[in-house]
Design a protein around this motif. Sequence first.
Motif, PDB file in Angstrom:
ATOM      1  N   ARG A 181       0.769  -0.912  -0.033  1.00 42.79           N
ATOM      2  CA  ARG A 181      -0.049  -0.079   0.127  1.00 42.79           C
ATOM      3  C   ARG A 181       0.791   1.097   0.008  1.00 42.79           C
ATOM      4  N   ASN A 182       0.330   2.598  -0.856  1.00 39.58           N
ATOM      5  CA  ASN A 182       0.880   3.677  -0.712  1.00 39.58           C
ATOM      6  C   ASN A 182       2.468   3.477  -0.940  1.00 39.58           C
TER       7      ASN A 182
ATOM      8  N   SER B 295      -1.794   6.311  -4.907  1.00 34.89           N
ATOM      9  CA  SER B 295      -2.078   5.942  -3.409  1.00 34.89           C
ATOM     10  C   SER B 295      -3.379   5.252  -3.394  1.00 34.89           C
ATOM     11  N   ASP B 296      -3.315   4.201  -2.294  1.00 36.52           N
ATOM     12  CA  ASP B 296      -4.270   3.383  -2.143  1.00 36.52           C
ATOM     13  C   ASP B 296      -5.295   4.073  -0.989  1.00 36.52           C
ATOM     14  N   ASP B 297      -4.848   5.097  -0.448  1.00 32.81           N
ATOM     15  CA  ASP B 297      -5.555   5.826   0.760  1.00 32.81           C
ATOM     16  C   ASP B 297      -4.962   7.334   0.789  1.00 32.81           C
TER      17      ASP B 297
ATOM     18  N   ASP C 283      -5.744  10.127   1.735  1.00 23.99           N
ATOM     19  CA  ASP C 283      -5.903  11.000   3.067  1.00 23.99           C
ATOM     20  C   ASP C 283      -4.600  10.585   3.700  1.00 23.99           C
ATOM     21  N   ALA C 284      -4.461   9.338   3.929  1.00 21.58           N
ATOM     22  CA  ALA C 284      -3.055   8.817   4.692  1.00 21.58           C
ATOM     23  C   ALA C 284      -2.055   9.324   4.258  1.00 21.58           C
ATOM     24  N   CYS C 285      -1.910   9.329   2.969  1.00 23.55           N
ATOM     25  CA  CYS C 285      -0.693   9.670   2.223  1.00 23.55           C
ATOM     26  C   CYS C 285      -0.410  11.380   2.452  1.00 23.55           C
TER      27      CYS C 285
ATOM     28  N   ASN D 152      -1.226   1.020   7.000  1.00 22.63           N
ATOM     29  CA  ASN D 152      -2.630   0.503   7.266  1.00 22.63           C
ATOM     30  C   ASN D 152      -3.760   1.316   6.956  1.00 22.63           C
ATOM     31  N   GLY D 153      -3.407   2.616   6.434  1.00 23.15           N
ATOM     32  CA  GLY D 153      -4.559   3.454   6.075  1.00 23.15           C
ATOM     33  C   GLY D 153      -5.211   4.217   7.346  1.00 23.15           C
ATOM     34  N   ILE D 154      -6.040   4.870   6.993  1.00 22.16           N
ATOM     35  CA  ILE D 154      -6.900   5.476   8.218  1.00 22.16           C
ATOM     36  C   ILE D 154      -8.345   4.807   8.248  1.00 22.16           C
TER      37      ILE D 154
ATOM     38  N   GLU E 279     -11.684   4.111   9.516  1.00 24.15           N
ATOM     39  CA  GLU E 279     -13.030   4.918   9.547  1.00 24.15           C
ATOM     40  C   GLU E 279     -13.859   4.445  10.627  1.00 24.15           C
TER      41      GLU E 279
END
Length: 188
Positions: free
Chosen positions: A84-85, A139-141, A143-145, A184-186, A188
Amino acid sequence: MFNCIRGRKSSREKILDAAAELVGSIGAGRLTLEAVAERAGLSKGGLLYNFPSKDALLQGMIQRLVDEVSAEKETLRGHTPPGRNLEARLCTAALLKMHAGKMKDIANGMLAASSENPALLEPVRQVIRKTLTEMRETSDDLDACLLAWLAVEGLNSFEMHDLSPFSEEDRDRIAASVTKLLENGIAE
């Protein structure tokens, strides 16, 4: 990264090294082409052949910093597992790694010089735009990036200006949290 032939530095690299040493010790505002030429062991004409003005020299120094971060990112690419990312992980890891020592002194000097001539920061502006575009496209996420990138840039800015309230242990914890966020991302 460096244009060397048989292990010898080019005149351009000697000049950039000499300028970096001087900016680190006296600052960009007091930097003179004569002092750089002397430190590099070249004539002023030799310096002017490579950098026709002080602004051209300062822009060359900024471009070299940009290139060093880019080279570090590509070096890390060979050691970073896919996932990811990936681009954001590479970007933040390179920025975290490049924060220390002489880079900080040079970056501080360049920031001071750019206050007199904001156009000097154009290579940095281009990298920022390119980084944002890459993150949006890969990006896969997102916001996280974006949060991770901003956190690292903020941390580096604190450190560059000797404003950081964080210990080395805090810095390591922040870096680990950035990595975890990107992997892991954000939630929700």
